[in-house]
Design a protein around this motif. Structure first.
Motif, mmCIF file in Angstrom:
data_model
loop_
_atom_site.group_PDB
_atom_site.id
_atom_site.type_symbol
_atom_site.label_atom_id
_atom_site.label_comp_id
_atom_site.label_asym_id
_atom_site.label_seq_id
_atom_site.Cartn_x
_atom_site.Cartn_y
_atom_site.Cartn_z
ATOM 1 N N SER A 108 0.836 -1.201 0.000
ATOM 2 C CA SER A 108 0.000 0.000 0.000
ATOM 3 C C SER A 108 0.870 1.249 0.000
ATOM 4 C CB SER A 108 -0.935 0.000 1.210
ATOM 5 O OG SER A 108 -0.201 -0.032 2.416
ATOM 6 N N PHE A 109 0.329 2.335 -0.538
ATOM 7 C CA PHE A 109 1.048 3.603 -0.578
ATOM 8 C C PHE A 109 0.089 4.737 -0.247
ATOM 9 C CE2 PHE A 109 -0.341 2.993 -5.062
ATOM 10 C CZ PHE A 109 -1.073 4.158 -5.237
ATOM 11 N N GLU A 110 0.667 5.886 0.073
ATOM 12 C CA GLU A 110 -0.101 7.114 0.239
ATOM 13 C C GLU A 110 0.671 8.222 -0.444
ATOM 14 O OE1 GLU A 110 -0.965 9.851 3.978
ATOM 15 O OE2 GLU A 110 -2.356 8.147 3.946
ATOM 16 N N MET A 111 0.009 8.927 -1.365
ATOM 17 C CA MET A 111 0.683 9.956 -2.159
ATOM 18 C C MET A 111 -0.177 11.202 -2.242
ATOM 19 S SD MET A 111 2.321 7.803 -5.347
ATOM 20 C CE MET A 111 3.247 6.288 -5.041
ATOM 21 N N ASP A 112 0.476 12.353 -2.091
ATOM 22 C CA ASP A 112 -0.218 13.624 -2.249
ATOM 23 C C ASP A 112 0.377 14.430 -3.407
ATOM 24 O OD1 ASP A 112 2.206 14.357 -1.194
ATOM 25 O OD2 ASP A 112 1.393 15.317 0.605
ATOM 26 N N ASP A 113 1.189 13.776 -4.221
ATOM 27 C CA ASP A 113 1.848 14.400 -5.367
ATOM 28 C C ASP A 113 1.233 13.801 -6.627
ATOM 29 O OD1 ASP A 113 3.600 14.812 -7.544
ATOM 30 O OD2 ASP A 113 5.288 15.140 -6.187
ATOM 31 N N ARG A 114 0.452 14.608 -7.338
ATOM 32 C CA ARG A 114 -0.259 14.090 -8.515
ATOM 33 C C ARG A 114 0.714 13.573 -9.573
ATOM 34 N NH1 ARG A 114 -5.433 14.466 -10.147
ATOM 35 N NH2 ARG A 114 -5.872 14.179 -12.369
ATOM 36 N N GLY A 115 1.829 14.272 -9.763
ATOM 37 C CA GLY A 115 2.797 13.831 -10.756
ATOM 38 C C GLY A 115 3.365 12.464 -10.419
ATOM 39 N N ARG A 116 3.621 12.213 -9.138
ATOM 40 C CA ARG A 116 4.149 10.915 -8.733
ATOM 41 C C ARG A 116 3.085 9.822 -8.896
ATOM 42 N NH1 ARG A 116 8.703 9.687 -6.086
ATOM 43 N NH2 ARG A 116 9.085 11.880 -5.609
ATOM 44 N N LEU A 117 1.829 10.188 -8.650
ATOM 45 C CA LEU A 117 0.757 9.212 -8.828
ATOM 46 C C LEU A 117 0.590 8.864 -10.308
ATOM 47 C CD1 LEU A 117 -1.287 7.568 -7.247
ATOM 48 C CD2 LEU A 117 -2.910 9.433 -7.482
ATOM 49 N N VAL A 118 0.707 9.855 -11.181
ATOM 50 C CA VAL A 118 0.659 9.576 -12.621
ATOM 51 C C VAL A 118 1.813 8.650 -13.009
ATOM 52 C CG1 VAL A 118 0.900 10.577 -14.930
ATOM 53 C CG2 VAL A 118 -0.566 11.689 -13.238
ATOM 54 N N ALA A 119 3.012 8.935 -12.474
ATOM 55 C CA ALA A 119 4.171 8.083 -12.767
ATOM 56 C C ALA A 119 3.938 6.662 -12.279
ATOM 57 C CB ALA A 119 5.421 8.673 -12.125
ATOM 58 N N THR A 120 3.239 6.512 -11.156
ATOM 59 C CA THR A 120 2.921 5.189 -10.625
ATOM 60 C C THR A 120 1.940 4.470 -11.543
ATOM 61 O OG1 THR A 120 3.293 6.008 -8.370
ATOM 62 C CG2 THR A 120 2.072 3.942 -8.593
ATOM 63 N N ALA A 121 0.925 5.197 -12.018
ATOM 64 C CA ALA A 121 -0.065 4.612 -12.922
ATOM 65 C C ALA A 121 0.563 4.178 -14.242
ATOM 66 C CB ALA A 121 -1.183 5.614 -13.178
ATOM 67 N N ARG A 122 1.649 4.825 -14.641
ATOM 68 C CA ARG A 122 2.291 4.497 -15.912
ATOM 69 C C ARG A 122 2.800 3.057 -15.935
ATOM 70 N NH1 ARG A 122 -0.094 8.389 -18.187
ATOM 71 N NH2 ARG A 122 1.047 10.253 -18.850
ATOM 72 N N GLU A 123 3.073 2.462 -14.772
ATOM 73 C CA GLU A 123 3.498 1.059 -14.759
ATOM 74 C C GLU A 123 2.416 0.170 -15.365
ATOM 75 O OE1 GLU A 123 4.901 -2.834 -14.004
ATOM 76 O OE2 GLU A 123 5.837 -0.929 -14.514
ATOM 77 N N VAL A 124 1.155 0.432 -15.035
ATOM 78 C CA VAL A 124 0.053 -0.356 -15.592
ATOM 79 C C VAL A 124 -0.114 -0.035 -17.075
ATOM 80 C CG1 VAL A 124 -2.406 -0.860 -15.436
ATOM 81 C CG2 VAL A 124 -1.086 -0.442 -13.347
ATOM 82 N N GLU A 125 -0.093 1.246 -17.417
ATOM 83 C CA GLU A 125 -0.259 1.646 -18.819
ATOM 84 C C GLU A 125 0.870 1.101 -19.686
ATOM 85 O OE1 GLU A 125 -2.569 5.842 -17.879
ATOM 86 O OE2 GLU A 125 -0.388 5.803 -18.096
ATOM 87 N N ASP A 126 2.085 1.035 -19.130
ATOM 88 C CA ASP A 126 3.218 0.498 -19.874
ATOM 89 C C ASP A 126 3.007 -0.977 -20.191
ATOM 90 O OD1 ASP A 126 5.986 0.347 -20.892
ATOM 91 O OD2 ASP A 126 6.352 -0.820 -19.084
ATOM 92 N N ARG A 127 2.445 -1.723 -19.237
ATOM 93 C CA ARG A 127 2.142 -3.137 -19.497
ATOM 94 C C ARG A 127 1.118 -3.267 -20.629
ATOM 95 N NH1 ARG A 127 1.914 -7.610 -15.164
ATOM 96 N NH2 ARG A 127 4.089 -7.608 -14.499
ATOM 97 N N VAL A 195 -8.325 4.715 -10.726
ATOM 98 C CA VAL A 195 -8.095 3.326 -11.108
ATOM 99 C C VAL A 195 -7.533 3.284 -12.520
ATOM 100 C CG1 VAL A 195 -9.159 1.064 -11.495
ATOM 101 C CG2 VAL A 195 -9.988 2.524 -9.641
ATOM 102 N N VAL A 196 -6.485 2.504 -12.697
ATOM 103 C CA VAL A 196 -5.979 2.162 -14.024
ATOM 104 C C VAL A 196 -5.844 0.649 -14.019
ATOM 105 C CG1 VAL A 196 -4.158 2.475 -15.735
ATOM 106 C CG2 VAL A 196 -4.693 4.327 -14.137
ATOM 107 N N ALA A 197 -6.620 -0.036 -14.836
ATOM 108 C CA ALA A 197 -6.655 -1.491 -14.815
ATOM 109 C C ALA A 197 -6.512 -2.048 -16.227
ATOM 110 C CB ALA A 197 -7.961 -1.986 -14.197
ATOM 111 N N PHE A 198 -5.663 -3.057 -16.362
ATOM 112 C CA PHE A 198 -5.416 -3.686 -17.660
ATOM 113 C C PHE A 198 -5.737 -5.174 -17.549
ATOM 114 C CE2 PHE A 198 -2.070 -5.716 -20.503
ATOM 115 C CZ PHE A 198 -2.840 -5.600 -21.647
ATOM 116 N N ASP A 199 -6.584 -5.673 -18.451
ATOM 117 C CA ASP A 199 -7.036 -7.068 -18.364
ATOM 118 C C ASP A 199 -6.047 -8.072 -18.940
ATOM 119 O OD1 ASP A 199 -7.297 -6.865 -21.128
ATOM 120 O OD2 ASP A 199 -9.408 -7.463 -21.168
ATOM 121 N N GLY A 200 -4.896 -7.588 -19.442
ATOM 122 C CA GLY A 200 -3.859 -8.482 -19.935
ATOM 123 C C GLY A 200 -4.219 -9.243 -21.190
#
Length: 246
Positions: A108-127, A195-200
């Motif tokens: 689990s994480f807690e983030m108050d930096d929108r840019g960092r949250l976007v960077a985190t979501a990019r892991e799913v989008e990259d897949r 939410v960013v979700a990828f069904d693979g």
């Protein structure tokens, strides 16, 4: 808006949280300037001294005694200030932070930096980008928040066989984009969640999701998960939301 005790996404976020992980840095001195990054994740942080140059250090992620992976000190600058980049930018600066996010999946994480949250979501989008087919689901608080990401999703949908579904409260009318279906969240059912979700594309090894909830204004608590059962439930839930949206 859905009552607190009725939120399927909150329940799935809790289910996605796995066993605790340990992040250990190795080098001549503790990398104290990494703490603001690592402290955002609910992991046990440690340091072990090594008689090597600072730039030759590294960090290791473990689950219990199981070694999961490492990130070299050469990439620590990217961890300190991650680049959101684009999903297809999986080299150089964008790669190290996504690698760390992947190693800490289920944490689990807690983030108050929108840019960092976007960077985190990019892991799913990259897949999703690397797979090039399947279904990608993204929720926004409002459709106006989608505005800055329209070029990203134009590229994702336009150069792959991905089917992209976007949700958001209807405060803006997005342009029509081939391969991107937009659903107006009139009830606010998903507006507290990112939410960013990828069904693979049916491949359990490629399924992934970020599930985060705005618990305080601008602050999101969440998790990235590769658990295929959780991802399947997230995408099924969002399919249901899409089916009931205007």
């Amino acid at each position: 808006m859905v009552a607190d005790d009725e939120s399927p996404l909150r329940a799935l976020r809790e289910r996605a949280t796995g066993p605790p992980k340990t992040v250990t840095t190795f080098g001549p001195e503790p990398y104290d300037d990494l703490r603001p990054v690592l402290d955002r994740f609910d992991a046990d942080l440690r340091h072990e001294s090594l008689p090597v140059p600072e730039e030759s250090g590294y960090l290791v992620v473990r689950r219990g005694e199981e070694y999961l992976g490492a990130v070299s000190a050469a990439a620590f600058d990217e961890l300190r200030d991650p680049s959101a980049g684009a999903p297809w930018d999986a080299t150089g600066e964008a790669a190290a932070y996504r690698e760390l996010v992947g190693l800490l999946s289920g944490t689990s994480f807690e983030m108050d930096d929108r840019g960092r949250l976007v960077a985190t979501a990019r892991e799913v989008e990259d897949r999703a980008w690397r797979t090039g087919r399947g279904a990608l689901y993204v929720t926004f608080q409002s459709l106006s928040a989608f505005r800055a990401q329209v070029p990203v999703y134009e590229q994702l949908a336009g150069t792959t066989d991905l089917a992209v579904t976007v949700f958001g409260e209807p405060d803006w009318e997005p342009p029509a984009v081939d391969g991107v279906a937009v659903h107006r969240d009139e009830t606010g059912e998903v507006s507290d969640f990112w939410v960013v979700a990828f069904d693979g594309d049916g491949d359990d090894g490629a399924k992934s999701a970020l599930i985060a909830e705005e618990e305080r204004p601008g602050t999101y608590a969440g998790v990235v998960t590769y658990d295929p059962a959780v991802v399947d439930e997230v995408t099924a839930y969002l399919d249901g939301v899409a089916a009931s949206a205007p």
